[in-house]
Scaffold this motif. Structure first.
Motif, PDB file in Angstrom:
ATOM      1  N   GLU A   5    -125.521 -63.075 -43.914  1.00 35.17           N
ATOM      2  CA  GLU A   5    -123.973 -64.148 -44.587  1.00 35.17           C
ATOM      3  C   GLU A   5    -123.810 -65.247 -44.684  1.00 35.17           C
ATOM      4  O   GLU A   5    -123.282 -64.307 -43.269  1.00 35.17           O
ATOM      5  N   ALA A   6    -123.377 -66.149 -44.571  1.00 35.01           N
ATOM      6  CA  ALA A   6    -123.175 -67.348 -44.763  1.00 35.01           C
ATOM      7  C   ALA A   6    -121.450 -67.328 -44.445  1.00 35.01           C
ATOM      8  O   ALA A   6    -121.420 -67.410 -45.999  1.00 35.01           O
ATOM      9  N   VAL A   7    -120.633 -67.451 -43.475  1.00 33.01           N
ATOM     10  CA  VAL A   7    -119.526 -66.948 -43.853  1.00 33.01           C
ATOM     11  C   VAL A   7    -118.611 -68.159 -42.986  1.00 33.01           C
ATOM     12  O   VAL A   7    -118.710 -68.860 -42.082  1.00 33.01           O
ATOM     13  N   LEU A   8    -117.475 -68.464 -43.792  1.00 34.24           N
ATOM     14  CA  LEU A   8    -116.316 -69.498 -43.108  1.00 34.24           C
ATOM     15  C   LEU A   8    -115.072 -69.144 -43.554  1.00 34.24           C
ATOM     16  O   LEU A   8    -115.189 -68.449 -44.390  1.00 34.24           O
ATOM     17  N   LEU A   9    -114.179 -68.981 -42.404  1.00 30.46           N
ATOM     18  CA  LEU A   9    -113.151 -68.167 -42.110  1.00 30.46           C
ATOM     19  C   LEU A   9    -111.703 -68.969 -42.226  1.00 30.46           C
ATOM     20  O   LEU A   9    -112.016 -69.954 -41.431  1.00 30.46           O
ATOM     21  N   GLY A  10    -110.861 -68.190 -43.500  1.00 25.51           N
ATOM     22  CA  GLY A  10    -110.205 -69.576 -43.493  1.00 25.51           C
ATOM     23  C   GLY A  10    -109.247 -68.895 -42.956  1.00 25.51           C
ATOM     24  O   GLY A  10    -109.398 -67.728 -42.232  1.00 25.51           O
ATOM     25  N   VAL A  11    -107.927 -69.658 -42.786  1.00 25.47           N
ATOM     26  CA  VAL A  11    -106.769 -69.607 -41.637  1.00 25.47           C
ATOM     27  C   VAL A  11    -106.172 -68.150 -41.161  1.00 25.47           C
ATOM     28  O   VAL A  11    -105.596 -67.671 -40.317  1.00 25.47           O
ATOM     29  N   ASP A  12    -106.254 -67.368 -42.838  1.00 24.40           N
ATOM     30  CA  ASP A  12    -106.471 -66.205 -42.905  1.00 24.40           C
ATOM     31  C   ASP A  12    -107.114 -65.129 -42.236  1.00 24.40           C
ATOM     32  O   ASP A  12    -107.255 -63.635 -42.935  1.00 24.40           O
ATOM     33  N   SER A  13    -108.318 -65.645 -41.530  1.00 24.79           N
ATOM     34  CA  SER A  13    -109.992 -64.597 -41.665  1.00 24.79           C
ATOM     35  C   SER A  13    -109.762 -64.052 -42.913  1.00 24.79           C
ATOM     36  O   SER A  13    -111.080 -62.983 -42.620  1.00 24.79           O
ATOM     37  N   ILE A  14    -109.937 -64.611 -43.985  1.00 25.86           N
ATOM     38  CA  ILE A  14    -110.996 -64.224 -45.313  1.00 25.86           C
ATOM     39  C   ILE A  14    -111.766 -65.328 -45.556  1.00 25.86           C
ATOM     40  O   ILE A  14    -111.455 -66.841 -45.082  1.00 25.86           O
ATOM     41  N   SER A  15    -112.692 -65.122 -45.712  1.00 33.22           N
ATOM     42  CA  SER A  15    -113.917 -66.112 -46.422  1.00 33.22           C
ATOM     43  C   SER A  15    -113.678 -67.177 -47.201  1.00 33.22           C
ATOM     44  O   SER A  15    -112.516 -66.250 -48.115  1.00 33.22           O
ATOM     45  N   ASP A  16    -113.642 -68.023 -46.938  1.00 32.63           N
ATOM     46  CA  ASP A  16    -113.713 -69.162 -47.844  1.00 32.63           C
ATOM     47  C   ASP A  16    -114.713 -69.835 -48.528  1.00 32.63           C
ATOM     48  O   ASP A  16    -115.521 -71.069 -48.131  1.00 32.63           O
ATOM     49  N   PHE A  17    -114.563 -69.401 -49.279  1.00 38.22           N
ATOM     50  CA  PHE A  17    -116.238 -69.953 -49.671  1.00 38.22           C
ATOM     51  C   PHE A  17    -115.992 -71.192 -50.750  1.00 38.22           C
ATOM     52  O   PHE A  17    -117.182 -72.240 -50.548  1.00 38.22           O
TER      53      PHE A  17
END
Length: 92
Positions: A5-17
């Motif tokens: 899975e491609a993932v972009l982590l937000g500043v909170d280290s939660i995936s940012d879809f």
């Protein structure tokens, strides 16, 4: 060919879809590999998952930038995972 899975982590280290979907942060996208299905044209779907994970770990040992091996739980976790997810969803 890897399953992952491609993932972009937000500043909170939660995936940012939404950030991933916007394609404005492509240089920050990471790929989390779950499984290896084909290697050098050989179909690897028949060997057990544990063996495929071992092969994938070896393949990714060189730490290709932006590709990470997803955690792997040994054993039968499906029923417990389903119960936990169901409880969490009912509280939301």
């Amino acid at each position: 060919m890897n399953d992952g899975e491609a993932v972009l982590l937000g500043v909170d280290s939660i995936s940012d879809f939404d950030g991933l979907d916007s394609r404005t942060h492509n240089d920050e996208v990471q790929f989390y590999a779950f499984d290896i299905l084909v290697s050098d044209g050989d179909d690897l779907r028949k060997p057990p998952l544990s063996l495929r994970k071992t092969n994938l770990t070896r393949l990714l040992a060189r730490r290709i930038d932006g590709i990470f091996l997803s955690d792997f739980e040994q054993g039968e976790i499906g029923p417990d995972l389903f119960r936990h997810a169901s409880c969490s969803a009912s509280r939301a």
